[in-house]
Design a protein around this motif. Structure first.
Motif, PDB file in Angstrom:
ATOM      1  N   ALA A   1      69.552  88.398 -27.622  1.00  0.00           N
ATOM      2  CA  ALA A   1      70.616  88.435 -28.629  1.00  0.00           C
ATOM      3  C   ALA A   1      71.916  87.938 -28.032  1.00  0.00           C
TER       4      ALA A   1
ATOM      5  N   GLY B   1      74.370  92.459 -26.809  1.00  0.00           N
ATOM      6  CA  GLY B   1      73.454  91.323 -26.722  1.00  0.00           C
ATOM      7  C   GLY B   1      73.458  90.797 -25.292  1.00  0.00           C
TER       8      GLY B   1
ATOM      9  N   ALA C   1      74.281  89.765 -33.079  1.00  0.00           N
ATOM     10  CA  ALA C   1      72.952  90.375 -32.932  1.00  0.00           C
ATOM     11  C   ALA C   1      72.301  90.754 -34.260  1.00  0.00           C
TER      12      ALA C   1
ATOM     13  N   CYS D   1      78.245  94.386 -30.059  1.00  0.00           N
ATOM     14  CA  CYS D   1      78.781  93.129 -29.498  1.00  0.00           C
ATOM     15  C   CYS D   1      80.295  93.083 -29.650  1.00  0.00           C
TER      16      CYS D   1
END
Length: 371
Positions: free
Chosen positions: A226, A197, A230, A113
């Protein structure tokens, strides 16, 4: 001064450093790190002014390179030369910087992420100014919307956001404002995993896909449900991806398991697998076969001798039959197997050895017929 950190796992295991997102502490990894520490020496660290790290470690105009230097200083302090690294958001940016500028230190990399850039400097400069002016209370109120999908929350992380030092937080914003490694991504040589995510508004999957397309040989995993944090919201999916990427134990374990027990046995075991038994099968492949049977301290021949004796001692005769066949694959002769069974008569008891001889004789006769 060094970054506040938590070390988990065996001191002799391969080191794995875990980096946090802006506004969080190493508690971000609470549902993932303990599992990773089974096979790694896991080191979680806090950003300056977050969790337990001193705020004075960075100041206005800080860069991601400054944070990376603090991570290297921590690794040096712990006596770690080379390490695997996983980081979320700003922590992921630190990992990218390390892989580009200090490739001799990074064995493998996971970026979660995060991004090679964070949409330009303006928004981060404005956030830094806001935090220096107002503190973090108002910004912390929107943490759930920025971090998680749906109604999910982790109160401890929201509290960490509110309690972070405003000056250090703003300095981290300065670092994000100046960060852009887009043109350097093809230089990364460490095996790299990208985890996105699908509900992440801050660094959507396209940001991770851009990195995956540029880093040679990298892989991308997208996690449904997510958002930005995450590891907190979908820890099992993150854990599974990291395990496969960093240690490859299930893959190595399955290779060894097949080599020792034979394809037919493993195929039967896999065919019988259900959702209820899946975690146990993963445990066997990852731990017993991926870590114990691959340890070079003992040869496979020696491990077969130990295994035969242990199975006789506990009366596990169905397993014994399987491991008599395994012992033959590992190079033991019928005479050597007989000697192991005779040794077990002394230390495990004559009745146990008597049953073991009957099992081994049947298996060896079947092998002779098959031959």
């Amino acid at each position: 001064m060094t970054l506040n950190h938590l070390v988990e796992g065996p001191a002799s295991a391969a080191p794995l450093l875990l980096g946090p997102s802006l506004g969080t502490s190493y508690a971000l990894w609470d549902k993932v790190a303990p599992e990773l520490s089974v096979s790694h020496r896991v080191v979680r660290w806090d950003l300056p002014g977050h969790g337990g790290s001193p705020a004075g470690l960075i100041g206005p105009g800080a860069t991601v390179g400054d944070l990376a230097d603090l991570v290297l200083a921590l690794a040096d302090y712990l006596g770690i030369q080379r390490f695997a690294y996983a980081g979320v958001s700003l922590g992921g940016a630190v990992g990218l910087h390390l892989a580009v500028h200090h490739p001799e230190r990074v064995d493998s990399l996971a970026v979660i992420c995060s991004s090679a850039h964070f949409n330009g400097a303006k928004a981060w400069q404005e956030r830094a100014e806001q935090v220096r002016r107002e503190g973090l209370d108002r910004l912390a109120e929107s943490a759930n919307a920025r971090w998680f999908a749906g109604d999910f929350t982790v109160p401890e992380l929201v509290r960490d956001h509110r309690e972070a030092d405003p000056e250090a937080y703003a300095a981290c914003c300065d670092a994000l404002a100046a960060f852009d490694l887009t043109d350097r991504l093809p230089e990364i040589g460490a095996p790299t995993l990208l985890i996105a995510g699908r509900e992440d508004p801050a660094t959507p999957p396209a940001h991770l896909r851009q990195i995956a397309d540029a880093v040679p040989g990298s892989a991308l995993v997208e996690i449904p449900g997510a958002s930005h944090l995450a590891p907190a919201q979908c820890p099992e999916a993150v854990l599974a991806a990291l395990r496969t990427h960093f240690d490859g134990a299930p893959r190595r374990g399955m290779e060894v398991r097949r080599a020792v027990l034979g394809d037919a046995h493993v195929d039967r075991a896999q065919a019988r697998q259900t959702p209820f038994t899946a975690r146990f099968q993963d445990f066997i492949s990852r731990y017993a076969w991926g870590e114990i049977w691959t340890d070079p301290t003992l040869t496979r021949r020696e491990r077969s001798m130990v295994t035969l004796t242990a199975l006789i001692a506990h009366g596990h005769y169905d397993e014994l039959a399987m491991h008599v066949r395994a012992a033959r694959r590992n190079g033991l002769t019928p005479e050597e197997i007989g000697a192991v069974l005779l040794q077990s008569a002394v230390y495990c008891g004559v009745p146990a050895a008597n049953s073991a001889f009957a099992v081994a004789q049947r298996v060896l006769a079947e092998e002779a017929d098959e031959g």
